[in-house]
Design a protein around this motif. Sequence first.
Motif, PDB file in Angstrom:
ATOM      1  N   ALA A 193      -2.257  -7.959   1.885  1.00 40.42           N
ATOM      2  CA  ALA A 193      -1.343  -8.556   0.910  1.00 40.42           C
ATOM      3  C   ALA A 193      -0.135  -7.668   0.643  1.00 40.42           C
ATOM      4  O   ALA A 193       0.842  -8.111   0.051  1.00 40.42           O
ATOM      5  CB  ALA A 193      -2.087  -8.837  -0.395  1.00 40.42           C
ATOM      6  N   GLY A 194      -0.211  -6.403   1.050  1.00 39.19           N
ATOM      7  CA  GLY A 194       0.909  -5.494   0.836  1.00 39.19           C
ATOM      8  C   GLY A 194       0.787  -4.635  -0.406  1.00 39.19           C
ATOM      9  O   GLY A 194       1.769  -4.036  -0.845  1.00 39.19           O
ATOM     10  N   LEU A 195      -0.414  -4.532  -0.974  1.00 37.23           N
ATOM     11  CA  LEU A 195      -0.599  -3.724  -2.178  1.00 37.23           C
ATOM     12  C   LEU A 195      -0.600  -2.222  -1.889  1.00 37.23           C
ATOM     13  O   LEU A 195      -0.402  -1.416  -2.797  1.00 37.23           O
ATOM     14  CB  LEU A 195      -1.884  -4.122  -2.900  1.00 37.23           C
ATOM     15  N   SER A 196      -0.818  -1.853  -0.641  1.00 39.18           N
ATOM     16  CA  SER A 196      -0.764  -0.452  -0.230  1.00 39.18           C
ATOM     17  C   SER A 196      -0.674  -0.403   1.289  1.00 39.18           C
ATOM     18  O   SER A 196      -0.964  -1.395   1.962  1.00 39.18           O
ATOM     19  CB  SER A 196      -2.021   0.299  -0.692  1.00 39.18           C
ATOM     20  N   SER A 197      -0.295   0.738   1.787  1.00 36.12           N
ATOM     21  CA  SER A 197      -0.293   0.928   3.241  1.00 36.12           C
ATOM     22  C   SER A 197      -1.367   1.933   3.652  1.00 36.12           C
ATOM     23  O   SER A 197      -1.525   2.208   4.830  1.00 36.12           O
ATOM     24  CB  SER A 197       1.081   1.416   3.710  1.00 36.12           C
ATOM     25  N   GLN A 198      -2.080   2.465   2.661  1.00 36.01           N
ATOM     26  CA  GLN A 198      -3.077   3.487   2.954  1.00 36.01           C
ATOM     27  C   GLN A 198      -4.438   3.090   2.414  1.00 36.01           C
ATOM     28  O   GLN A 198      -4.551   2.641   1.266  1.00 36.01           O
ATOM     29  CB  GLN A 198      -2.683   4.825   2.328  1.00 36.01           C
ATOM     30  N   ILE A 199      -5.456   3.277   3.244  1.00 38.77           N
ATOM     31  CA  ILE A 199      -6.829   2.987   2.847  1.00 38.77           C
ATOM     32  C   ILE A 199      -7.708   4.145   3.289  1.00 38.77           C
ATOM     33  O   ILE A 199      -7.468   4.752   4.327  1.00 38.77           O
ATOM     34  CB  ILE A 199      -7.308   1.643   3.456  1.00 38.77           C
ATOM     35  N   GLU A 200      -8.691   4.448   2.464  1.00 35.66           N
ATOM     36  CA  GLU A 200      -9.626   5.526   2.767  1.00 35.66           C
ATOM     37  C   GLU A 200     -11.000   5.120   2.245  1.00 35.66           C
ATOM     38  O   GLU A 200     -11.100   4.429   1.223  1.00 35.66           O
ATOM     39  CB  GLU A 200      -9.142   6.799   2.067  1.00 35.66           C
ATOM     40  N   THR A 201     -12.043   5.546   2.917  1.00 32.73           N
ATOM     41  CA  THR A 201     -13.415   5.240   2.516  1.00 32.73           C
ATOM     42  C   THR A 201     -14.040   6.459   1.855  1.00 32.73           C
ATOM     43  O   THR A 201     -13.816   7.590   2.296  1.00 32.73           O
ATOM     44  CB  THR A 201     -14.246   4.828   3.744  1.00 32.73           C
ATOM     45  N   SER A 202     -14.827   6.212   0.812  1.00 34.60           N
ATOM     46  CA  SER A 202     -15.507   7.302   0.120  1.00 34.60           C
ATOM     47  C   SER A 202     -16.916   6.883  -0.275  1.00 34.60           C
ATOM     48  O   SER A 202     -17.100   5.848  -0.930  1.00 34.60           O
ATOM     49  CB  SER A 202     -14.733   7.706  -1.136  1.00 34.60           C
ATOM     50  N   ASP A 203     -17.887   7.700   0.094  1.00 41.26           N
ATOM     51  CA  ASP A 203     -19.270   7.458  -0.320  1.00 41.26           C
ATOM     52  C   ASP A 203     -19.428   7.545  -1.833  1.00 41.26           C
ATOM     53  O   ASP A 203     -20.392   7.015  -2.383  1.00 41.26           O
ATOM     54  CB  ASP A 203     -20.217   8.464   0.348  1.00 41.26           C
ATOM     55  N   HIS A 204     -18.495   8.197  -2.503  1.00 41.93           N
ATOM     56  CA  HIS A 204     -18.556   8.277  -3.962  1.00 41.93           C
ATOM     57  C   HIS A 204     -18.545   6.885  -4.598  1.00 41.93           C
ATOM     58  O   HIS A 204     -19.048   6.708  -5.709  1.00 41.93           O
ATOM     59  CB  HIS A 204     -17.377   9.085  -4.517  1.00 41.93           C
ATOM     60  N   LEU A 205     -17.963   5.912  -3.908  1.00 40.44           N
ATOM     61  CA  LEU A 205     -17.870   4.555  -4.463  1.00 40.44           C
ATOM     62  C   LEU A 205     -19.038   3.659  -4.062  1.00 40.44           C
ATOM     63  O   LEU A 205     -19.066   2.492  -4.420  1.00 40.44           O
ATOM     64  CB  LEU A 205     -16.543   3.910  -4.057  1.00 40.44           C
TER      65      LEU A 205
END
Length: 164
Positions: free
Chosen positions: A68-80
């Motif tokens: 949708a264009g809300l960000s250009s960066q994504i990262e995965t975290s086991d904390h979530l």
Amino acid sequence: MELYLIRHGIAEEHQLGLKDEARSLTQEGRQKTAKVAQRLIKLGLKFDLILTSPLTRAQQTAEILIQAGLSSQIETSDHLSFKGDIHSWLQDWLEPRKYTQNTQLALVGHEPCLSSWAEILLWGEAKEQLVLKKAGMIGIKVPDDGSPVGRSQMFWLTPPKYLL
């Protein structure tokens, strides 16, 4: 800094033989999440980073937000994931990154974890008072002068029906 805690969209029901981690968004879940994302764009939101749980339904929700264009960066975290702990996340993930006051982070995850995280940031403890609906969002303003636990402010609590 602003944290946007976003619950994943509507997912498949639990099924025999299907691991919980592998449950996908339903077609309805994808459509509603995409509509929510479009509404957030119209409201002028942009995230510096979308951090997501490794579970399939959260990953798919984060991808919809990216598309949708809300960000250009994504990262995965086991904390979530369900095992995640906000205190560990703050110490191990957030603090070392030294984000500026203007930073807007989206955290895509699950209930009851996200509501508990919000309550700990707001009141210093989880009180089981906040409920985050699927594809809903809680906005938390985090102070930049020390620990945000019990010192943050909520500025947004929206179920998806108000964004569709």
